[in-house]
Design a protein around this motif. Sequence first.
Motif, PDB file in Angstrom:
ATOM      1  N   MET A  93       0.842  -1.284   0.121  1.00  0.00           N
ATOM      2  CA  MET A  93       0.052  -0.114  -0.036  1.00  0.00           C
ATOM      3  C   MET A  93       0.963   1.328   0.027  1.00  0.00           C
ATOM      4  N   LEU A  94       1.942   1.174   0.626  1.00  0.00           N
ATOM      5  CA  LEU A  94       2.807   2.262   0.592  1.00  0.00           C
ATOM      6  C   LEU A  94       3.440   2.730  -0.701  1.00  0.00           C
ATOM      7  N   ASP A  95       3.640   1.716  -1.430  1.00  0.00           N
ATOM      8  CA  ASP A  95       4.041   2.082  -2.760  1.00  0.00           C
ATOM      9  C   ASP A  95       2.939   2.259  -3.563  1.00  0.00           C
ATOM     10  N   LEU A  96       1.787   1.999  -3.520  1.00  0.00           N
ATOM     11  CA  LEU A  96       0.713   2.919  -4.091  1.00  0.00           C
ATOM     12  C   LEU A  96       0.450   4.326  -3.913  1.00  0.00           C
ATOM     13  N   VAL A  97       0.362   4.480  -2.650  1.00  0.00           N
ATOM     14  CA  VAL A  97       0.492   5.885  -2.063  1.00  0.00           C
ATOM     15  C   VAL A  97       1.674   6.767  -2.691  1.00  0.00           C
ATOM     16  N   MET A  98       2.827   6.289  -2.760  1.00  0.00           N
ATOM     17  CA  MET A  98       3.914   7.051  -3.221  1.00  0.00           C
ATOM     18  C   MET A  98       3.901   7.127  -4.895  1.00  0.00           C
ATOM     19  N   VAL A  99       3.387   6.392  -5.594  1.00  0.00           N
ATOM     20  CA  VAL A  99       3.242   6.448  -6.755  1.00  0.00           C
ATOM     21  C   VAL A  99       2.212   7.593  -7.042  1.00  0.00           C
ATOM     22  N   LEU A 100       1.117   7.542  -6.351  1.00  0.00           N
ATOM     23  CA  LEU A 100       0.087   8.371  -6.425  1.00  0.00           C
ATOM     24  C   LEU A 100       0.379   9.873  -6.179  1.00  0.00           C
ATOM     25  N   PHE A 101       1.406   9.931  -5.305  1.00  0.00           N
ATOM     26  CA  PHE A 101       2.165  11.386  -4.847  1.00  0.00           C
ATOM     27  C   PHE A 101       3.088  11.786  -5.848  1.00  0.00           C
ATOM     28  N   ILE A 102       3.668  10.918  -6.310  1.00  0.00           N
ATOM     29  CA  ILE A 102       4.880  11.258  -7.393  1.00  0.00           C
ATOM     30  C   ILE A 102       4.049  11.642  -8.544  1.00  0.00           C
ATOM     31  N   SER A 103       2.911  10.997  -9.024  1.00  0.00           N
ATOM     32  CA  SER A 103       2.161  11.265 -10.311  1.00  0.00           C
ATOM     33  C   SER A 103       1.614  12.573 -10.250  1.00  0.00           C
ATOM     34  N   LEU A 104       0.959  13.074  -8.840  1.00  0.00           N
ATOM     35  CA  LEU A 104       0.304  14.390  -8.540  1.00  0.00           C
ATOM     36  C   LEU A 104       1.463  15.439  -8.575  1.00  0.00           C
ATOM     37  N   GLY A 105       2.779  15.111  -7.974  1.00  0.00           N
ATOM     38  CA  GLY A 105       3.719  16.305  -7.924  1.00  0.00           C
ATOM     39  C   GLY A 105       4.136  16.556  -9.054  1.00  0.00           C
ATOM     40  N   ILE A 106       4.375  15.576  -9.946  1.00  0.00           N
ATOM     41  CA  ILE A 106       4.996  15.750 -11.502  1.00  0.00           C
ATOM     42  C   ILE A 106       3.955  16.535 -12.179  1.00  0.00           C
ATOM     43  N   GLY A 107       2.455  16.109 -12.063  1.00  0.00           N
ATOM     44  CA  GLY A 107       1.372  16.794 -12.803  1.00  0.00           C
ATOM     45  C   GLY A 107       1.408  18.188 -12.339  1.00  0.00           C
ATOM     46  N   ALA A 108       1.480  18.401 -10.999  1.00  0.00           N
ATOM     47  CA  ALA A 108       1.471  19.888 -10.442  1.00  0.00           C
ATOM     48  C   ALA A 108       2.650  20.657 -11.247  1.00  0.00           C
ATOM     49  N   LEU A 109       3.939  20.179 -11.087  1.00  0.00           N
ATOM     50  CA  LEU A 109       4.930  20.989 -11.698  1.00  0.00           C
ATOM     51  C   LEU A 109       4.548  21.214 -13.196  1.00  0.00           C
ATOM     52  N   SER A 110       4.191  20.213 -13.865  1.00  0.00           N
ATOM     53  CA  SER A 110       3.796  20.609 -15.401  1.00  0.00           C
ATOM     54  C   SER A 110       2.782  21.395 -15.352  1.00  0.00           C
ATOM     55  N   SER A 111       1.859  21.306 -14.755  1.00  0.00           N
ATOM     56  CA  SER A 111       0.734  22.388 -14.797  1.00  0.00           C
ATOM     57  C   SER A 111       0.960  23.910 -14.584  1.00  0.00           C
ATOM     58  N   VAL A 112       2.106  23.916 -14.035  1.00  0.00           N
ATOM     59  CA  VAL A 112       2.417  25.375 -13.609  1.00  0.00           C
ATOM     60  C   VAL A 112       3.050  26.028 -14.910  1.00  0.00           C
ATOM     61  N   LEU A 113       3.835  25.233 -15.733  1.00  0.00           N
ATOM     62  CA  LEU A 113       4.403  25.831 -16.823  1.00  0.00           C
ATOM     63  C   LEU A 113       3.707  26.539 -18.053  1.00  0.00           C
ATOM     64  N   PRO A 114       2.548  26.165 -18.231  1.00  0.00           N
ATOM     65  CA  PRO A 114       1.640  26.910 -19.381  1.00  0.00           C
ATOM     66  C   PRO A 114       0.929  28.035 -18.662  1.00  0.00           C
ATOM     67  N   LEU A 115       0.904  28.294 -17.351  1.00  0.00           N
ATOM     68  CA  LEU A 115       0.176  29.256 -16.740  1.00  0.00           C
ATOM     69  C   LEU A 115       0.653  30.817 -17.114  1.00  0.00           C
ATOM     70  N   LYS A 116       1.985  30.811 -17.539  1.00  0.00           N
ATOM     71  CA  LYS A 116       2.444  32.320 -18.118  1.00  0.00           C
ATOM     72  C   LYS A 116       1.676  32.788 -19.201  1.00  0.00           C
ATOM     73  N   GLN A 117       0.976  31.951 -19.982  1.00  0.00           N
ATOM     74  CA  GLN A 117       0.352  32.186 -21.223  1.00  0.00           C
ATOM     75  C   GLN A 117      -0.853  32.974 -20.652  1.00  0.00           C
ATOM     76  N   ILE A 118      -1.338  32.671 -19.691  1.00  0.00           N
ATOM     77  CA  ILE A 118      -2.642  33.394 -19.005  1.00  0.00           C
ATOM     78  C   ILE A 118      -2.213  34.739 -18.483  1.00  0.00           C
ATOM     79  N   SER A 119      -0.923  35.069 -18.116  1.00  0.00           N
ATOM     80  CA  SER A 119      -0.542  36.439 -17.602  1.00  0.00           C
ATOM     81  C   SER A 119      -0.462  37.305 -18.745  1.00  0.00           C
ATOM     82  N   SER A 120       0.291  36.568 -20.064  1.00  0.00           N
ATOM     83  CA  SER A 120       0.298  37.464 -21.165  1.00  0.00           C
ATOM     84  C   SER A 120      -1.083  37.866 -21.508  1.00  0.00           C
ATOM     85  N   ASN A 121      -1.963  36.996 -21.679  1.00  0.00           N
ATOM     86  CA  ASN A 121      -3.428  37.105 -22.122  1.00  0.00           C
ATOM     87  C   ASN A 121      -4.057  38.028 -21.524  1.00  0.00           C
TER      88      ASN A 121
END
Length: 407
Positions: A373-401
């Motif tokens: 179970m600890l591995d499943l929780v760790m994989v979920l947090f890694i996926s969400l952490g990388i997803g959060a990091l990747s979601s930040v990158l396109p937000l600069k486009q909103i500032s320009s708009n």
Amino acid sequence: MKLSFYIAKRYFISKRSKLVNLISGVSVLSIAVSTASMVLILSVMNGMSQFVSERFGNFDPDLKVEAVYGKYFEASWLDSLRAMPGVVAAVPVIEDQALFMYNGNTCMVKLKGVDTGFDLVSNLPKNIEAGKFYIEARSDMNPMVVGGGIFAKMGMYLGPGEKGCTLYAVDAFALNAIQLPQAFRAYPVYPSGVFSSVPEYDNQYIISSLSFVSKVFQTGNKFSGVEVKVDPTFSLHKLQKEIQRLIGNSYKVRDRIEQQQSLFSSMKAEKLIVISVFAFVMLIATFTMVASLMLLIYDKRSDIAILSGMGLSDSYLKRIFFADGMFISLSGALIGLAVGTAITLGQQYFGWVKLGNDAGTYITDVYPVEIEMLDLVMVLFISLGIGALSSVLPLKQISSNYKKIKG
């Protein structure tokens, strides 16, 4: 916060342009595949680790007491140890190197002497592949249980009629430069049984009685170790600390993992490397999510203008599209966890992937897997952490708009 979450959810599930929908679907799929792959690989590594641990568990005791300095010691505390709550059995052992000769062939072995009650601390007597676990020494001949690797390598046969089996050990009292040939003592032995656990033991160990091995190595009342069986209802690590307090710091008390420290440390390091590699693969897989968010921001530029005209700030608009990126990451992660867990459980219960076509060719017929179970929780947090990091990158486009609209 509720408004931004609601709008992001609508963007995620509502109809968008075909290109945005296609890339969003690919983003979810890529994250799901990388997440499922990580679950599968970690489950295989857990299964292998569990399998190796069980194989070593056929030989290694729950706890083993050894001297910090020196090879042999007098266990004056043995009776007190046996009387401790939680201790099922405590058996002294003697273990050292010897030379084994059979039919003109020789090999170095580890000769281990065990006392009565050895079957309580080790599963080895219950896992004899041929013959039986018989080690009661006699004056003319001494029975021994041989590792399967030694038995096959030397081309031996079972039974007291097997001639030419001899153990040689150094007589420390006769060891000097003048009498070097006389420093070796020979003891006739015969194989009564063959055991099989792991190659590390099968290719090295010979088991005999404690009295015989004590005579071979001339240890008297001293032992090289005491093996302890722990009551399963007691905490092993708590009892380990209590035994350490009883016998003092001149001795070390090791559990099964500590008895195979180098092996399990290397397996843990391999697991960390695999996690790092798959986290990097997952990071690459989220590049499609970056493209999806950039296209979504472009597709919803009219909505951005309307919302900014209604007074929503730049940071509030960013939260909407950041939440949409997290929806993509969470969906892919949950699908990947479900698929990876389902495949692992299928392998665990049905044995889909086999190691060979012929049963009995390998120690186990199917790939061992184990979900933690600890591995499943760790994989979920890694996926969400990388997803959060990747979601930040396109937000600069909103500032320009947002600046163009306000300008």
